[in-house]
Design a protein around this motif. Structure first.
Motif, PDB file in Angstrom:
ATOM      1  N   HIS A 254       0.800  -1.231   0.000  1.00 32.74           N
ATOM      2  CA  HIS A 254       0.000   0.000   0.000  1.00 32.74           C
ATOM      3  C   HIS A 254       0.835   1.285   0.000  1.00 32.74           C
ATOM      4  O   HIS A 254       0.600   2.181   0.807  1.00 32.74           O
ATOM      5  CB  HIS A 254      -0.976   0.018   1.190  1.00 32.74           C
ATOM      6  CG  HIS A 254      -1.844  -1.190   1.252  1.00 32.74           C
ATOM      7  ND1 HIS A 254      -2.616  -1.613   0.187  1.00 32.74           N
ATOM      8  CD2 HIS A 254      -2.040  -2.092   2.251  1.00 32.74           C
ATOM      9  CE1 HIS A 254      -3.261  -2.721   0.529  1.00 32.74           C
ATOM     10  NE2 HIS A 254      -2.928  -3.040   1.766  1.00 32.74           N
ATOM     11  N   PRO A 255       1.810   1.385  -0.914  1.00 32.19           N
ATOM     12  CA  PRO A 255       2.546   2.648  -1.002  1.00 32.19           C
ATOM     13  C   PRO A 255       1.570   3.795  -1.257  1.00 32.19           C
ATOM     14  O   PRO A 255       0.616   3.627  -2.031  1.00 32.19           O
ATOM     15  CB  PRO A 255       3.507   2.437  -2.175  1.00 32.19           C
ATOM     16  CG  PRO A 255       2.984   1.260  -2.924  1.00 32.19           C
ATOM     17  CD  PRO A 255       2.208   0.420  -1.946  1.00 32.19           C
ATOM     18  N   GLY A 256       1.766   4.905  -0.582  1.00 32.51           N
ATOM     19  CA  GLY A 256       0.931   6.086  -0.825  1.00 32.51           C
ATOM     20  C   GLY A 256      -0.385   6.098  -0.074  1.00 32.51           C
ATOM     21  O   GLY A 256      -1.102   7.098  -0.125  1.00 32.51           O
ATOM     22  N   ASP A 257      -0.741   5.014   0.622  1.00 28.80           N
ATOM     23  CA  ASP A 257      -2.035   4.949   1.305  1.00 28.80           C
ATOM     24  C   ASP A 257      -1.813   4.781   2.814  1.00 28.80           C
ATOM     25  O   ASP A 257      -1.615   3.669   3.315  1.00 28.80           O
ATOM     26  CB  ASP A 257      -2.841   3.775   0.736  1.00 28.80           C
ATOM     27  CG  ASP A 257      -4.255   3.719   1.289  1.00 28.80           C
ATOM     28  OD1 ASP A 257      -4.499   4.251   2.400  1.00 28.80           O
ATOM     29  OD2 ASP A 257      -5.116   3.128   0.615  1.00 28.80           O
ATOM     30  N   VAL A 258      -1.864   5.900   3.528  1.00 25.67           N
ATOM     31  CA  VAL A 258      -1.472   5.857   4.944  1.00 25.67           C
ATOM     32  C   VAL A 258      -2.457   5.061   5.792  1.00 25.67           C
ATOM     33  O   VAL A 258      -2.051   4.377   6.739  1.00 25.67           O
ATOM     34  CB  VAL A 258      -1.237   7.291   5.487  1.00 25.67           C
ATOM     35  CG1 VAL A 258      -2.547   8.023   5.749  1.00 25.67           C
ATOM     36  CG2 VAL A 258      -0.391   7.247   6.757  1.00 25.67           C
ATOM     37  N   GLU A 259      -3.757   5.122   5.465  1.00 20.86           N
ATOM     38  CA  GLU A 259      -4.738   4.363   6.259  1.00 20.86           C
ATOM     39  C   GLU A 259      -4.471   2.865   6.138  1.00 20.86           C
ATOM     40  O   GLU A 259      -4.460   2.133   7.126  1.00 20.86           O
ATOM     41  CB  GLU A 259      -6.174   4.664   5.790  1.00 20.86           C
ATOM     42  CG  GLU A 259      -6.679   6.055   6.120  1.00 20.86           C
ATOM     43  CD  GLU A 259      -6.930   6.284   7.623  1.00 20.86           C
ATOM     44  OE1 GLU A 259      -6.952   5.314   8.398  1.00 20.86           O
ATOM     45  OE2 GLU A 259      -7.082   7.458   7.995  1.00 20.86           O
ATOM     46  N   ARG A 260      -4.280   2.411   4.892  1.00 23.07           N
ATOM     47  CA  ARG A 260      -4.015   0.978   4.691  1.00 23.07           C
ATOM     48  C   ARG A 260      -2.681   0.573   5.311  1.00 23.07           C
ATOM     49  O   ARG A 260      -2.545  -0.525   5.848  1.00 23.07           O
ATOM     50  CB  ARG A 260      -4.038   0.637   3.204  1.00 23.07           C
ATOM     51  CG  ARG A 260      -5.434   0.637   2.604  1.00 23.07           C
ATOM     52  CD  ARG A 260      -5.506  -0.423   1.508  1.00 23.07           C
ATOM     53  NE  ARG A 260      -6.859  -0.673   1.077  1.00 23.07           N
ATOM     54  CZ  ARG A 260      -7.419  -0.100   0.009  1.00 23.07           C
ATOM     55  NH1 ARG A 260      -6.716   0.736  -0.737  1.00 23.07           N
ATOM     56  NH2 ARG A 260      -8.654  -0.384  -0.318  1.00 23.07           N
ATOM     57  N   GLN A 261      -1.695   1.452   5.254  1.00 26.20           N
ATOM     58  CA  GLN A 261      -0.408   1.123   5.879  1.00 26.20           C
ATOM     59  C   GLN A 261      -0.567   0.995   7.395  1.00 26.20           C
ATOM     60  O   GLN A 261       0.041   0.122   8.021  1.00 26.20           O
ATOM     61  CB  GLN A 261       0.658   2.168   5.518  1.00 26.20           C
ATOM     62  CG  GLN A 261       1.124   2.059   4.070  1.00 26.20           C
ATOM     63  CD  GLN A 261       2.559   2.539   3.860  1.00 26.20           C
ATOM     64  OE1 GLN A 261       3.274   2.910   4.796  1.00 26.20           O
ATOM     65  NE2 GLN A 261       2.994   2.538   2.608  1.00 26.20           N
ATOM     66  N   CYS A 262      -1.386   1.856   7.990  1.00 26.92           N
ATOM     67  CA  CYS A 262      -1.666   1.738   9.437  1.00 26.92           C
ATOM     68  C   CYS A 262      -2.308   0.383   9.723  1.00 26.92           C
ATOM     69  O   CYS A 262      -1.936  -0.306  10.687  1.00 26.92           O
ATOM     70  CB  CYS A 262      -2.615   2.826   9.920  1.00 26.92           C
ATOM     71  SG  CYS A 262      -1.862   4.436  10.126  1.00 26.92           S
ATOM     72  N   ALA A 263      -3.285   0.013   8.905  1.00 29.28           N
ATOM     73  CA  ALA A 263      -4.022  -1.235   9.143  1.00 29.28           C
ATOM     74  C   ALA A 263      -3.086  -2.440   9.035  1.00 29.28           C
ATOM     75  O   ALA A 263      -3.123  -3.347   9.882  1.00 29.28           O
ATOM     76  CB  ALA A 263      -5.186  -1.346   8.162  1.00 29.28           C
ATOM     77  N   VAL A 264      -2.221  -2.469   8.016  1.00 34.06           N
ATOM     78  CA  VAL A 264      -1.298  -3.598   7.861  1.00 34.06           C
ATOM     79  C   VAL A 264      -0.295  -3.633   9.016  1.00 34.06           C
ATOM     80  O   VAL A 264       0.024  -4.691   9.565  1.00 34.06           O
ATOM     81  CB  VAL A 264      -0.570  -3.536   6.493  1.00 34.06           C
ATOM     82  CG1 VAL A 264       0.539  -4.572   6.418  1.00 34.06           C
ATOM     83  CG2 VAL A 264      -1.561  -3.732   5.358  1.00 34.06           C
ATOM     84  N   THR A 265       0.194  -2.463   9.407  1.00 37.91           N
ATOM     85  CA  THR A 265       1.151  -2.386  10.515  1.00 37.91           C
ATOM     86  C   THR A 265       0.542  -2.983  11.781  1.00 37.91           C
ATOM     87  O   THR A 265       1.170  -3.805  12.475  1.00 37.91           O
ATOM     88  CB  THR A 265       1.547  -0.915  10.743  1.00 37.91           C
ATOM     89  OG1 THR A 265       2.157  -0.429   9.554  1.00 37.91           O
ATOM     90  CG2 THR A 265       2.505  -0.768  11.913  1.00 37.91           C
ATOM     91  N   LEU A 266      -0.687  -2.577  12.085  1.00 38.18           N
ATOM     92  CA  LEU A 266      -1.335  -3.069  13.308  1.00 38.18           C
ATOM     93  C   LEU A 266      -1.644  -4.562  13.186  1.00 38.18           C
ATOM     94  O   LEU A 266      -1.509  -5.306  14.164  1.00 38.18           O
ATOM     95  CB  LEU A 266      -2.592  -2.247  13.594  1.00 38.18           C
ATOM     96  CG  LEU A 266      -2.273  -0.827  14.103  1.00 38.18           C
ATOM     97  CD1 LEU A 266      -3.462   0.111  13.938  1.00 38.18           C
ATOM     98  CD2 LEU A 266      -1.828  -0.863  15.570  1.00 38.18           C
TER      99      LEU A 266
END
Ligand SMILES: C=C(O[C@@H]1C=C(C(=O)O)C=C[C@H]1O)C(=O)O
Length: 343
Positions: A254-266
Motif C-alpha cells: 500500500h505505497p501512498g495509502d497511509v490508512e491501509r499502511q496503518c491497518a497492515v502495521t497493526l
C-alpha cells in the motif's frame, strides 16, 4: 492475555518505561521507581550524558505538531551508572541500559561497527550477555552518505559486521528500531540483561529482516521482530515489539495509502504478539493489541499525523503512553511505523 498475580513483588521485573510529557511530574508517573535511564525525544541530537548518575539521551525527534516526551526507563532494583569512553550506561544487577551517539563523518559503516563492538564488549564484561531491545535514531536515514549510498544501508553494513564478529558470543539479534531523526548522526541506545530469560521472535507474516534479499542493501538489517523477556516473581513475560511497518513478506504494501499502511502495521503487530505466534516459538501466553503500552508511532509526512493519530485512537483506544513523531522511516515508501511493549 497474560495471567498476572496481584500482590507478588516483581523485584526482578523487566525494565519498562513511562512517557513523561512537559509539565508532568516524573516521580508521580514512575511511581517513585528507580530510574535506569532517560531518553528525551525532543530537539537534541547531542551526545548522551550521565545525569543524576544514569544515562540521559537527547535525540532530535520532535518536530512541529509532534510530541515531545521523556522516555523514562524504570526498574525495582538499585541502579549504578557509569561511563566507558563514549558509552554511558546504568545497570541494576539484572538489566543494563547503554547509550552513545555517532556523529556524521561521510560514511557510517566503520564507526557503527566499532561502536557496536565496543558496546557489546562493555555489556559482556559487566555480565549482561543477552540483548533485549535496541534503538537506532538515524539522521537523514534514507538520504545519501558521502559515497552516494543510503545512510540506512550504510549503517546496516556496520551493524551486521559487528553482529557477525560477535556471533559466537551473542546468541541472537534482538528487537530493534531503525528510524529517522531530525539531526545528522545516530543516537543509539539499548537494553541487555543476564542470560537465560530471553527469546527472540519472528513474525509469520514477514520475512525475517536478517534474511531480506540483497535488493534492500548489501547487508540485511540485524534485528528480530520482537523479544520476549521472562520475569521472576510470578508475573508474566514482557514482550518488546520492534518498529513494525506495512511490510508483508519483504514487500512494502500500500505505497501512498497511509490508512491501509496503518491497518497492515497493526495487523502485523497483532499476529506477532498473538498466543499462536508465541506458541510457535515455544513460549506460553500471548497478547492482544490492547495490551500494548509505551507505543511510539513514526509518521513520515506531517500531513498524515492527524489521520494516524485517529487510526491509532480507534484501534488502540485506551493506551496511556503513546507518542507520535514526524520523521522518515527506513524505506522511502513506508509512511508509518509503530512499536511498543506488551505486558
Ligand atoms: C520497518 C522495518 O525496519 C525498521 C528498521 C529496524 C532496524 O534496522 O533496526 C528495526 C525495525 C524498524 O524500525 C522493517 O524492516 O520491517
Amino acid at each position: 492475555m497474560t495471567i498476572t498475580h496481584p500482590g507478588v513483588p516483581t523485584r526482578t521485573g523487566a525494565p519498562t518505561c513511562r512517557f513523561v510529557r512537559p509539565g508532568e511530574n516524573e516521580e508521580e508517573r514512575t511511581e517513585g521507581r528507580n530510574v535506569l535511564g532517560r531518553v528525551i525525544y525532543g530537539h537534541g541530537g547531542r551526545a548522551p550524558v550521565l545525569h543524576g548518575g544514569v544515562p540521559l539521551v537527547r535525540a532530535a525527534m520532535a518536530g512541529e505538531g509532534a510530541d515531545r516526551i521523556n522516555e523514562v526507563w524504570v526498574t525495582d532494583r538499585p541502579v549504578r551508572g557509569g561511563r566507558d569512553g563514549g558509552l554511558v550506561y546504568a545497570e541494576d544487577g539484572e538489566h543494563f541500559l547503554c547509550a552513545t551517539r555517532i556523529e556524521p563523518d561521510g560514511t557510517y559503516r566503520d564507526t557503527v561497527r566499532g561502536v557496536y563492538e565496543a558496546a557489546f564488549a562493555l555489556m559482556w564484561r559487566l555480565g549482561y550477555t543477552e540483548l533485549l531491545r535496541m534503538w537506532n535514531l538515524v539522521g537523514a536515514i534514507t538520504g545519501p552518505n558521502s559515497e552516494g549510498v543510503e545512510n540506512y544501508r550504510d549503517f546496516c553494513v556496520g551493524r551486521a559486521q559487528a553482529f557477525e564478529s560477535w556471533s559466537g558470543r551473542i546468541a541472537g539479534m534482538p528487537a530493534a528500531t531503525g528510524i529517522g531523526s531530525l539531526r545528522p548522526g545516530i543516537d543509539l541506545y539499548f537494553l541487555a540483561c543476564r542470560s537465560g530469560r530471553v527469546r527472540h521472535l519472528e513474525n509469520p507474516l514477514q520475512t525475517p529482516a536478517h534474511r531480506y534479499p540483497a535488493r534492500y542493501g548489501p547487508k540485511a538489517p540485524s534485528f528480530a521482530r520482537a523479544t520476549l523477556l521472562e520475569q521472576d516473581g510470578g508475573t508474566g513475560p514482557v514482550l518488546y515489539v520492534s518498529g513494525t511497518a506495512s511490510i508483508l513478506g519483504d514487500d512494502t504494501v500500500h505505497p501512498g495509502d497511509v490508512e491501509r499502511q496503518c491497518a497492515v502495521t497493526l495487523a502485523n503487530i497483532e499476529a506477532l504478539v498473538s498466543p499462536e505466534n508465541l506458541r510457535r516459538h515455544g513460549a506460553a501466553g500471548g497478547f492482544a493489541l490492547t495490551d500494548l503500552d509505551c507505543v511510539k508511532v513514526y509518521v513520515r509526512d506531517a500531513e498524515h499525523l492527524d489521520a494516524v493519530r485517529a487510526h491509532c485512537a480507534r484501534v488502540l483506544g485506551g493506551v496511556r503512553d503513546i507518542a507520535f513523531f514526524n520523521v522518515d522511516v527506513c524505506r522511502p515508501d513506508l509512511l508509518v511505523e509503530m512499536e511498543g511493549i506488551c505486558r
